[in-house]
Design an enzyme around this catalytic site. Structure first.
Site, PDB file in Angstrom:
ATOM      1  N   SER A 139      43.419  51.036  64.258  1.00  0.00           N
ATOM      2  CA  SER A 139      43.099  52.012  64.907  1.00  0.00           C
ATOM      3  C   SER A 139      42.795  52.457  66.282  1.00  0.00           C
ATOM      4  O   SER A 139      41.412  51.642  66.785  1.00  0.00           O
ATOM      5  CB  SER A 139      41.736  53.212  63.878  1.00  0.00           C
ATOM      6  OG  SER A 139      41.762  53.857  64.414  1.00  0.00           O
ATOM      7  N   LYS A 165      47.866  53.373  64.765  1.00  0.00           N
ATOM      8  CA  LYS A 165      47.062  54.671  64.179  1.00  0.00           C
ATOM      9  C   LYS A 165      46.073  55.227  65.504  1.00  0.00           C
ATOM     10  O   LYS A 165      45.730  54.074  65.638  1.00  0.00           O
ATOM     11  CB  LYS A 165      46.057  54.449  63.090  1.00  0.00           C
ATOM     12  CG  LYS A 165      44.869  55.466  62.910  1.00  0.00           C
ATOM     13  CD  LYS A 165      44.505  55.183  61.681  1.00  0.00           C
ATOM     14  CE  LYS A 165      42.964  56.660  61.547  1.00  0.00           C
ATOM     15  NZ  LYS A 165      42.457  55.378  60.478  1.00  0.00           N
ATOM     16  N   LYS A 167      44.146  57.839  67.157  1.00  0.00           N
ATOM     17  CA  LYS A 167      43.401  58.788  66.821  1.00  0.00           C
ATOM     18  C   LYS A 167      43.529  60.463  67.981  1.00  0.00           C
ATOM     19  O   LYS A 167      44.347  60.004  68.901  1.00  0.00           O
ATOM     20  CB  LYS A 167      41.855  58.564  67.477  1.00  0.00           C
ATOM     21  CG  LYS A 167      41.006  57.396  66.643  1.00  0.00           C
ATOM     22  CD  LYS A 167      40.750  58.064  65.201  1.00  0.00           C
ATOM     23  CE  LYS A 167      40.186  57.195  63.995  1.00  0.00           C
ATOM     24  NZ  LYS A 167      39.764  57.633  62.513  1.00  0.00           N
ATOM     25  N   ASP A 192      45.544  59.805  63.419  1.00  0.00           N
ATOM     26  CA  ASP A 192      44.287  60.516  62.460  1.00  0.00           C
ATOM     27  C   ASP A 192      43.143  61.668  63.489  1.00  0.00           C
ATOM     28  O   ASP A 192      43.361  61.316  63.968  1.00  0.00           O
ATOM     29  CB  ASP A 192      43.257  58.872  62.242  1.00  0.00           C
ATOM     30  CG  ASP A 192      42.423  59.685  61.213  1.00  0.00           C
ATOM     31  OD1 ASP A 192      41.513  60.413  61.030  1.00  0.00           O
ATOM     32  OD2 ASP A 192      41.183  58.141  60.856  1.00  0.00           O
ATOM     33  N   GLU A 217      46.323  61.528  58.768  1.00  0.00           N
ATOM     34  CA  GLU A 217      45.234  61.884  58.381  1.00  0.00           C
ATOM     35  C   GLU A 217      43.944  62.664  58.543  1.00  0.00           C
ATOM     36  O   GLU A 217      43.783  63.094  60.127  1.00  0.00           O
ATOM     37  CB  GLU A 217      44.816  59.853  58.762  1.00  0.00           C
ATOM     38  CG  GLU A 217      43.384  59.634  57.903  1.00  0.00           C
ATOM     39  CD  GLU A 217      43.325  58.353  58.288  1.00  0.00           C
ATOM     40  OE1 GLU A 217      43.960  58.093  58.947  1.00  0.00           O
ATOM     41  OE2 GLU A 217      41.682  57.803  58.185  1.00  0.00           O
ATOM     42  N   ASP A 242      41.456  61.533  53.208  1.00  0.00           N
ATOM     43  CA  ASP A 242      39.917  60.510  54.271  1.00  0.00           C
ATOM     44  C   ASP A 242      39.390  60.942  53.661  1.00  0.00           C
ATOM     45  O   ASP A 242      38.346  61.279  52.811  1.00  0.00           O
ATOM     46  CB  ASP A 242      40.221  59.770  55.493  1.00  0.00           C
ATOM     47  CG  ASP A 242      39.107  59.083  55.643  1.00  0.00           C
ATOM     48  OD1 ASP A 242      38.283  58.762  55.334  1.00  0.00           O
ATOM     49  OD2 ASP A 242      39.023  58.234  57.426  1.00  0.00           O
ATOM     50  N   LYS A 266      38.291  53.857  51.442  1.00  0.00           N
ATOM     51  CA  LYS A 266      37.529  53.060  52.011  1.00  0.00           C
ATOM     52  C   LYS A 266      36.635  52.676  50.869  1.00  0.00           C
ATOM     53  O   LYS A 266      35.941  54.288  50.328  1.00  0.00           O
ATOM     54  CB  LYS A 266      36.188  54.372  53.238  1.00  0.00           C
ATOM     55  CG  LYS A 266      37.718  53.925  54.621  1.00  0.00           C
ATOM     56  CD  LYS A 266      36.519  54.854  55.417  1.00  0.00           C
ATOM     57  CE  LYS A 266      37.638  55.547  57.026  1.00  0.00           C
ATOM     58  NZ  LYS A 266      37.058  56.485  57.927  1.00  0.00           N
ATOM     59  N   GLY A 294      38.744  51.059  57.736  1.00  0.00           N
ATOM     60  CA  GLY A 294      37.841  50.699  57.908  1.00  0.00           C
ATOM     61  C   GLY A 294      36.716  51.831  58.599  1.00  0.00           C
ATOM     62  O   GLY A 294      36.799  53.132  58.407  1.00  0.00           O
TER      63      GLY A 294
HETATM   64  O1  OSB Z   1      38.138  57.947  60.163  1.00  0.00           O
HETATM   65  O2  OSB Z   1      39.337  55.693  59.621  1.00  0.00           O
HETATM   66  C1  OSB Z   1      38.278  57.301  60.341  1.00  0.00           C
HETATM   67  C2  OSB Z   1      36.444  54.253  62.212  1.00  0.00           C
HETATM   68  C3  OSB Z   1      34.816  55.353  61.923  1.00  0.00           C
HETATM   69  C4  OSB Z   1      34.998  55.791  61.652  1.00  0.00           C
HETATM   70  C5  OSB Z   1      35.760  56.454  60.820  1.00  0.00           C
HETATM   71  C6  OSB Z   1      37.068  56.184  60.694  1.00  0.00           C
HETATM   72  C7  OSB Z   1      37.098  54.926  61.736  1.00  0.00           C
HETATM   73  C8  OSB Z   1      38.931  54.094  62.215  1.00  0.00           C
HETATM   74  C9  OSB Z   1      38.127  52.627  62.331  1.00  0.00           C
HETATM   75  O3  OSB Z   1      39.162  54.622  62.190  1.00  0.00           O
HETATM   76  C10 OSB Z   1      39.234  52.005  61.679  1.00  0.00           C
HETATM   77  C11 OSB Z   1      37.958  50.355  62.050  1.00  0.00           C
HETATM   78  O4  OSB Z   1      39.267  49.745  62.569  1.00  0.00           O
HETATM   79  O5  OSB Z   1      37.489  50.540  60.981  1.00  0.00           O
HETATM   80 MG    MG Z   2      40.028  58.288  58.863  1.00  0.00          MG
END
Ligand code: OSB
Ligand code: MG
Length: 372
Positions: A139, A165, A167, A192, A217, A242, A266, A294
């Site tokens: 991510s 992914k 953001k 995302d 996402e 999510d 998650k 994650g």
């Molecule tokens: O939205 O998936 C998410 C990290 C912190 C809070 C929300 C998200 C995320 C990530 C990182 O996208 C995922 C990771 O590599 O742990």
């Molecule tokens: Mg997410």
């Protein structure tokens, strides 16, 4: 049924690890992972759990302080009333407490790790998973400039991450996705939004259909399920939920309404490994894809995510990346590394297979209390 005799002690820690790079999302910029850790001991065996909350309530309402209060004032006191108990009993008792899933998951995780260690088996075996290597995914946060983003994507692609992914947020979306797709025509790509759009923005989201994304996402509000069903009917890109999915009932609602084609599970957000297993089984039956998300976890939380992905249904690559992508130093003995084919091996050993290094714990801890 496997049982824990009684709890001898419970320790709570907070560690603060600097991230290799700041992680920007539509809701915050994170520079550190401040993790609430739980160590539960019974008969000289300890199990560890990590609460996936952050210090702030920007991803969800739970924070390190709310979780720590719920754990201390309600969850651990429930455990202390039990003698020779199974995980199922604990989860039934926890049901009385509404919400606070991340707090519940932290306790459940520590108990599962403890139980697996006491019975001398790896965690995946205890939860009913299959011995296998798991897929990787990364991510990538929002970047100030395109070169930076391209460099991160190129690095991830070279490492053979199974999907990438990025953001996005309003105003940092269509042009960026278009450029990324043009430069990287063949990567498995997704975006995302962390709830940054409203249904009125459908004309923006509709343009994503041109970029062959695996999914988008959480485009809409963090607790919306209903309006995502409108969106999913109007765009071709699969919607993945999510933030909105906090339990099995939410997953059922989303499936019934046609709000998404994929769910990011998650384990912390839904209240633990056992609920995750139930959601994965339900979704698989309904032809809804699932993957393991994650929360920038330390090696403890990441190990749970790895074991989770050995369960039936986890066929899509998740947000499990190598340790070095998050931290220069972690607090456990076995860093996560990608194999040359991008896969990740389950850490060897009983329980999660990872062990907390006391020297690192001492160095990175900013809080410790023995609560029992
Ligand atoms: O939205 O998936 C998410 C990290 C912190 C809070 C929300 C998200 C995320 C990530 C990182 O996208 C995922 C990771 O590599 O742990
Ligand atoms: Mg997410």
């Amino acid at each position: 049924m496997k049982r824990i005799k009684k709890i001898d002690s419970v320790d709570m820690y907070v560690v603060r690890l600097p991230l290799v790079k700041p992680f920007e999302t539509s809701f915050s910029v994170q520079t550190h992972r401040e993790a609430l850790l739980l160590k539960i001991t019974s008969d000289d065996v300890s199990g560890w759990g990590e609460c996936v909350t952050a210090p702030d309530p920007y991803y969800c309402y739970e924070t390190n302080s709310t979780s720590s209060d719920i754990i201390k004032d309600f969850l651990i006191p429930i455990l202390m009333t039990l003698k020779s108990f199974s995980i199922e009993t604990v989860l039934q008792k926890f049901d009385r407490i509404r919400g606070h899933n991340m707090a519940k998951a932290a306790v459940e995780n520590a108990l599962l790790d403890l139980l697996a260690r006491q019975y001398g088996m790896p965690l995946f075996q205890l939860i009913g998973g299959e011995d296998q290597k798991i897929m990787s995914g990364i991510s990538i946060g929002i970047k100030d400039d395109m070169d930076n983003l391209f460099e991160s994507i190129q690095g991830a692609s070279d490492k053979k991450y199974h999907r990438i992914k990025i953001k996005i947020k309003k105003g940092k979306d269509v042009e960026i996705l278009k450029a990324v797709r043009k430069t990287f025509p063949f990567i498995r790509l997704m975006a995302d939004a962390n709830a940054d759009y409203a249904l009125e923005d459908i004309h923006i989201l509709k343009q994503f259909d041109a970029f062959d994304l695996m999914m988008i996402e959480q485009p809409l509000n963090y607790d919306d399920i209903y309006f995502h069903s409108f969106l999913q009917k109007k765009i071709d890109t699969p919607v993945c939920l999510d933030e909105s999915i906090k339990n099995l009932n939410d997953a059922k609602t989303a499936v019934a309404l046609g709000s998404c084609k994929i769910i990011n599970i998650k384990q912390g957000r839904v209240g633990g490994m056992m609920t995750s297993k139930a959601i994965a089984a339900y979704c698989t039956d309904k032809n809804i894809g699932v993957w393991s998300g994650g929360m920038l976890e330390t090696g403890i939380g990441r190990a749970f995510n790895i074991h989770l992905q050995t369960l039936p249904g986890f066929v899509l690559p998740g947000d499990t990346s190598e340790t070095s992508r998050y931290f220069t130093e972690d607090i456990v003995d076995k860093p996560v590394v990608l194999e040359p084919d991008g896969f990740i091996k389950i850490p060897d050993g009983f329980g999660t297979g990872v062990n907390v290094l006391s020297e690192k714990l001492d160095r990175f801890k900013i809080f410790h209390a023995r609560i029992v």
